[in-house]
Scaffold this motif. Structure first.
Motif, PDB file in Angstrom:
ATOM      1  N   GLY A 166      -4.643  -3.257 -13.351  1.00 33.40           N
ATOM      2  CA  GLY A 166      -3.939  -4.509 -13.098  1.00 33.40           C
ATOM      3  C   GLY A 166      -2.435  -4.327 -12.956  1.00 33.40           C
ATOM      4  N   ILE A 167      -1.989  -3.069 -12.989  1.00 29.26           N
ATOM      5  CA  ILE A 167      -0.558  -2.774 -12.875  1.00 29.26           C
ATOM      6  C   ILE A 167      -0.205  -2.491 -11.413  1.00 29.26           C
ATOM      7  CG2 ILE A 167       1.302  -1.213 -13.557  1.00 29.26           C
ATOM      8  CD1 ILE A 167       0.317  -2.949 -15.822  1.00 29.26           C
ATOM      9  N   THR A 168       0.908  -3.057 -10.952  1.00 30.41           N
ATOM     10  CA  THR A 168       1.419  -2.788  -9.614  1.00 30.41           C
ATOM     11  C   THR A 168       2.588  -1.832  -9.718  1.00 30.41           C
ATOM     12  OG1 THR A 168       0.762  -4.973  -8.821  1.00 30.41           O
ATOM     13  CG2 THR A 168       2.418  -3.796  -7.532  1.00 30.41           C
ATOM     14  N   ASN A 169       2.490  -0.702  -9.032  1.00 29.81           N
ATOM     15  CA  ASN A 169       3.557   0.298  -9.029  1.00 29.81           C
ATOM     16  C   ASN A 169       4.436   0.104  -7.799  1.00 29.81           C
ATOM     17  OD1 ASN A 169       2.930   2.154 -11.385  1.00 29.81           O
ATOM     18  ND2 ASN A 169       0.953   2.113 -10.331  1.00 29.81           N
ATOM     19  N   ILE A 170       5.744   0.049  -8.030  1.00 29.54           N
ATOM     20  CA  ILE A 170       6.705  -0.213  -6.959  1.00 29.54           C
ATOM     21  C   ILE A 170       7.639   0.982  -6.823  1.00 29.54           C
ATOM     22  CG2 ILE A 170       8.510  -1.770  -6.139  1.00 29.54           C
ATOM     23  CD1 ILE A 170       7.308  -3.899  -7.989  1.00 29.54           C
ATOM     24  N   LYS A 171       7.790   1.458  -5.605  1.00 32.27           N
ATOM     25  CA  LYS A 171       8.714   2.557  -5.327  1.00 32.27           C
ATOM     26  C   LYS A 171      10.015   1.957  -4.776  1.00 32.27           C
ATOM     27  CE  LYS A 171       4.966   5.795  -4.282  1.00 32.27           C
ATOM     28  NZ  LYS A 171       4.379   6.702  -3.266  1.00 32.27           N
ATOM     29  N   LEU A 172      11.125   2.294  -5.425  1.00 29.58           N
ATOM     30  CA  LEU A 172      12.423   1.743  -5.059  1.00 29.58           C
ATOM     31  C   LEU A 172      13.278   2.788  -4.358  1.00 29.58           C
ATOM     32  CD1 LEU A 172      13.214  -0.072  -8.436  1.00 29.58           C
ATOM     33  CD2 LEU A 172      12.072  -1.015  -6.410  1.00 29.58           C
ATOM     34  N   ASP A 173      14.101   2.339  -3.397  1.00 30.57           N
ATOM     35  CA  ASP A 173      14.969   3.297  -2.699  1.00 30.57           C
ATOM     36  C   ASP A 173      16.403   3.251  -3.244  1.00 30.57           C
ATOM     37  OD1 ASP A 173      16.288   1.097  -1.595  1.00 30.57           O
ATOM     38  OD2 ASP A 173      16.281   1.906   0.441  1.00 30.57           O
ATOM     39  N   PHE A 174      16.564   2.693  -4.432  1.00 28.56           N
ATOM     40  CA  PHE A 174      17.892   2.641  -5.056  1.00 28.56           C
ATOM     41  C   PHE A 174      17.755   3.078  -6.516  1.00 28.56           C
ATOM     42  CE2 PHE A 174      15.856  -1.476  -5.271  1.00 28.56           C
ATOM     43  CZ  PHE A 174      16.007  -1.853  -6.588  1.00 28.56           C
ATOM     44  N   ALA A 175      18.878   3.457  -7.103  1.00 28.70           N
ATOM     45  CA  ALA A 175      18.872   4.037  -8.444  1.00 28.70           C
ATOM     46  C   ALA A 175      18.980   2.978  -9.537  1.00 28.70           C
ATOM     47  CB  ALA A 175      20.027   5.027  -8.580  1.00 28.70           C
ATOM     48  N   LEU A 176      18.408   3.280 -10.692  1.00 29.05           N
ATOM     49  CA  LEU A 176      18.579   2.456 -11.889  1.00 29.05           C
ATOM     50  C   LEU A 176      19.317   3.238 -12.979  1.00 29.05           C
ATOM     51  CD1 LEU A 176      15.193   0.511 -12.100  1.00 29.05           C
ATOM     52  CD2 LEU A 176      17.443  -0.350 -11.422  1.00 29.05           C
ATOM     53  N   THR A 177      19.977   4.306 -12.553  1.00 29.62           N
ATOM     54  CA  THR A 177      20.886   5.044 -13.429  1.00 29.62           C
ATOM     55  C   THR A 177      22.107   5.421 -12.608  1.00 29.62           C
ATOM     56  OG1 THR A 177      19.816   7.162 -12.903  1.00 29.62           O
ATOM     57  CG2 THR A 177      19.085   6.023 -14.899  1.00 29.62           C
ATOM     58  N   GLY A 237       0.800  -1.216   0.000  1.00 23.41           N
ATOM     59  CA  GLY A 237       0.000   0.000   0.000  1.00 23.41           C
ATOM     60  C   GLY A 237       0.827   1.257   0.000  1.00 23.41           C
ATOM     61  N   ALA A 238       2.126   1.131   0.282  1.00 26.05           N
ATOM     62  CA  ALA A 238       3.021   2.292   0.270  1.00 26.05           C
ATOM     63  C   ALA A 238       4.089   2.092  -0.798  1.00 26.05           C
ATOM     64  CB  ALA A 238       3.650   2.482   1.649  1.00 26.05           C
ATOM     65  N   ALA A 239       5.052   1.225  -0.533  1.00 28.31           N
ATOM     66  CA  ALA A 239       6.077   0.929  -1.532  1.00 28.31           C
ATOM     67  C   ALA A 239       5.513   0.079  -2.666  1.00 28.31           C
ATOM     68  CB  ALA A 239       7.257   0.225  -0.880  1.00 28.31           C
ATOM     69  N   ILE A 240       4.480  -0.699  -2.361  1.00 23.99           N
ATOM     70  CA  ILE A 240       3.845  -1.561  -3.363  1.00 23.99           C
ATOM     71  C   ILE A 240       2.385  -1.159  -3.468  1.00 23.99           C
ATOM     72  CG2 ILE A 240       3.261  -3.931  -3.992  1.00 23.99           C
ATOM     73  CD1 ILE A 240       5.617  -4.833  -2.218  1.00 23.99           C
ATOM     74  N   GLN A 241       1.989  -0.635  -4.607  1.00 26.52           N
ATOM     75  CA  GLN A 241       0.630  -0.137  -4.810  1.00 26.52           C
ATOM     76  C   GLN A 241       0.008  -0.820  -6.018  1.00 26.52           C
ATOM     77  OE1 GLN A 241       1.197   4.113  -5.193  1.00 26.52           O
ATOM     78  NE2 GLN A 241       1.515   4.406  -3.004  1.00 26.52           N
ATOM     79  N   GLU A 242      -1.049  -1.575  -5.774  1.00 28.64           N
ATOM     80  CA  GLU A 242      -1.702  -2.316  -6.837  1.00 28.64           C
ATOM     81  C   GLU A 242      -2.939  -1.566  -7.309  1.00 28.64           C
ATOM     82  OE1 GLU A 242      -3.416  -6.829  -7.749  1.00 28.64           O
ATOM     83  OE2 GLU A 242      -2.383  -6.387  -5.865  1.00 28.64           O
ATOM     84  N   ASP A 243      -3.022  -1.344  -8.612  1.00 29.63           N
ATOM     85  CA  ASP A 243      -4.157  -0.665  -9.227  1.00 29.63           C
ATOM     86  C   ASP A 243      -5.107  -1.724  -9.774  1.00 29.63           C
ATOM     87  OD1 ASP A 243      -5.971   0.736 -10.787  1.00 29.63           O
ATOM     88  OD2 ASP A 243      -4.471   2.121 -11.587  1.00 29.63           O
ATOM     89  N   THR A 244      -6.274  -1.880  -9.131  1.00 33.10           N
ATOM     90  CA  THR A 244      -7.202  -2.926  -9.551  1.00 33.10           C
ATOM     91  C   THR A 244      -7.913  -2.593 -10.857  1.00 33.10           C
ATOM     92  OG1 THR A 244      -8.960  -1.961  -8.177  1.00 33.10           O
ATOM     93  CG2 THR A 244      -7.600  -3.677  -7.178  1.00 33.10           C
ATOM     94  N   GLU A 245      -7.832  -1.344 -11.298  1.00 32.92           N
ATOM     95  CA  GLU A 245      -8.445  -0.978 -12.582  1.00 32.92           C
ATOM     96  C   GLU A 245      -7.553  -1.408 -13.748  1.00 32.92           C
ATOM     97  OE1 GLU A 245     -11.471   0.268 -13.171  1.00 32.92           O
ATOM     98  OE2 GLU A 245     -11.863   0.083 -11.018  1.00 32.92           O
TER      99      GLU A 245
END
Length: 425
Positions: free
Chosen positions: A96-107, A86-94
């Motif tokens: 079907g996509i789950t949004n994930i907040k990461l505390d590390f970089a991908l660049t 519900g915070a770092a992992i947020q699932e959108d039931t409309e």
């Protein structure tokens, strides 16, 4: 996930010939399927992904399903999932996509120093449920792929091909930092010398986004089984199984921090290797100017011969005992939680009338730990079983009518240890 549901109180199976048409109609009219594993049935939802309709469990409803149901999930509070859901992992039931907040970089920009090996227990231990650590992400993927679940029917059915397939699948329909998680994840496919050229070709294509271009360099996530950690001319290198001829470089500072932070995991990997224990790695990987690859942030995770995750020798012994006893269970995962916070080592799901939470209690636990344990057991509202590490393993719960153990306290342990010392003298 279970494939038998109710739509408008009528039985429905995802294996029906016209299943997609039925789901399309239900999706268009906003009708929710329900799982009939309990009375009343548990509401589900339909997601449309790339033109395909799938039935998914509603967020935070896993514990409402019957323990024998494929949709059952232990209460989130029993693991680190409760803190991040519900915070770092947020699932959108409309969508079907789950949004994930990461505390590390991908660049990676410039010559920033390498971060500490992820999961470090700093002097001021804290957790942040708003973003996933890199270890937390590995735990989430393992959970989504259901590799923390076990039933006797799974025996002999897990191989690297299975791990590869379901980890890739677990990243589908997930987004992080505005991009598809699946497109940022590299899991080496099963290697075969006979197909080396085609496998190497697919790997180069997947890793093409890492080719240096400009000041900001793209990083990708890599998940694999560690084959060897050794020295390199400058720092160290990690060899991943199914990636022959491609070492992942780490600078000297990160190599030292890795050895220090994961000393316990590395020691158990060495000690239990003959029992089939494996060491999993997740890291952020970048490509150097010369075409070699480097790791910038790393976390390690031990798994049993059945690919079930664990952290300590006692956890391994408990999981091994349940596997040998042909029990059905789910292993708890810490996500962002530090090691001094209680969580259920596993939850038995083959017990009636309710699942049983299994707790392996660290021998060094103090008053705060037991206070938090009592709160956790009360919140879970389910039968509990306790094993005080250093003592003989108690009998596992019976599959029927198990009577919950009382929650131990620090005073209980101190009294028992005093009695043991008196008896020994």
């Amino acid at each position: 996930m279970a494939n038998h549901f109710l739509i408008d109180n009528q039985p429905f199976s995802t294996s029906d010939r016209d299943a997609q048409a039925q789901l399309a109609r239900a999706y268009a009219t906003k009708k929710r399927p329900a799982c009939p594993c309990t009375r009343p049935p548990v509401p589900m939802y339909i997601a449309k992904l790339e033109g395909h309709y799938i039935v998914k469990r509603m967020p935070n409803t896993g514990a409402k399903h019957a323990p024998v149901c494929d949709s059952y999930e232990p209460p989130a509070a029993l693991s680190g999932l409760g803190e991040v859901s519900g915070a770092a992992i947020q699932e959108d039931t409309e969508s079907g996509i789950t949004n994930i907040k990461l505390d590390f970089a991908l660049t990676k920009t410039g010559a920033r120093p390498a971060p500490a090996a992820s999961g470090a227990e700093t002097a001021s231990v804290r957790t942040d449920g708003k973003k996933l650590t890199i270890r937390g992400l590995l735990h989430y993927l393992w959970d989504q792929a259901q590799f923390n679940r076990w039933s006797p029917a799974m025996d002999g059915r897990r191989s690297w091909a299975t791990i590869h397939k379901y980890l890739i699948g677990a990243a589908n329909n997930k987004a992080a930092k505005g991009e598809s998680l699946a497109e940022s994840l590299f899991v080496p496919e099963p290697y075969s010398p006979d197909r080396r050229a085609e496998i190497d070709g697919r790997r180069r294509k997947i890793l093409m986004p890492l080719v240096p271009s400009g000041k900001a360099r793209r990083l990708m996530l890599v998940v694999g089984e560690v084959k060897e950690i050794g020295a390199a001319r400058y720092g160290g290198k990690i060899t991943i199984k199914h990636m022959p001829g491609t070492a992942l470089l780490i600078n000297e500072d990160l190599h030292k921090r890795l050895d220090k932070r994961f000393a316990s995991e590395l020691g158990l990997w060495d000690t239990l290797s003959e029992s089939g224990v494996r060491l999993m790695l997740i890291g952020t990987m970048g490509q150097n100017d010369g075409g070699t690859y480097s790791l910038h942030e790393i976390a390690l995770m031990l798994v049993t011969a059945q690919w079930l995750p664990f952290q300590t020798k006692d956890e391994y012994d408990l999981i091994d005992a349940m596997v040998r006893a042909n029990r059905r269970f789910t292993v708890g995962l810490r996500y962002n939680l530090p090691s001094d916070r209680p969580l259920a080592t596993a939850v038995l799901s083959d017990t009636t009338p309710a699942a049983v939470a299994m707790y392996a209690l660290p021998i060094q636990a103090g008053a705060t730990y037991f206070e938090q344990l009592a709160e956790l057991v009360d919140e879970a509202q389910m039968p509990a079983w306790f094993w005080r590490q250093g003592e003989a393993l108690p009998a596992l719960p019976a599959t029927e009518n198990y009577v919950s153990m009382p929650v131990p306290s620090e005073d209980d342990m101190a009294t028992e240890h005093a009695d043991e010392a008196e008896s020994a003298s």
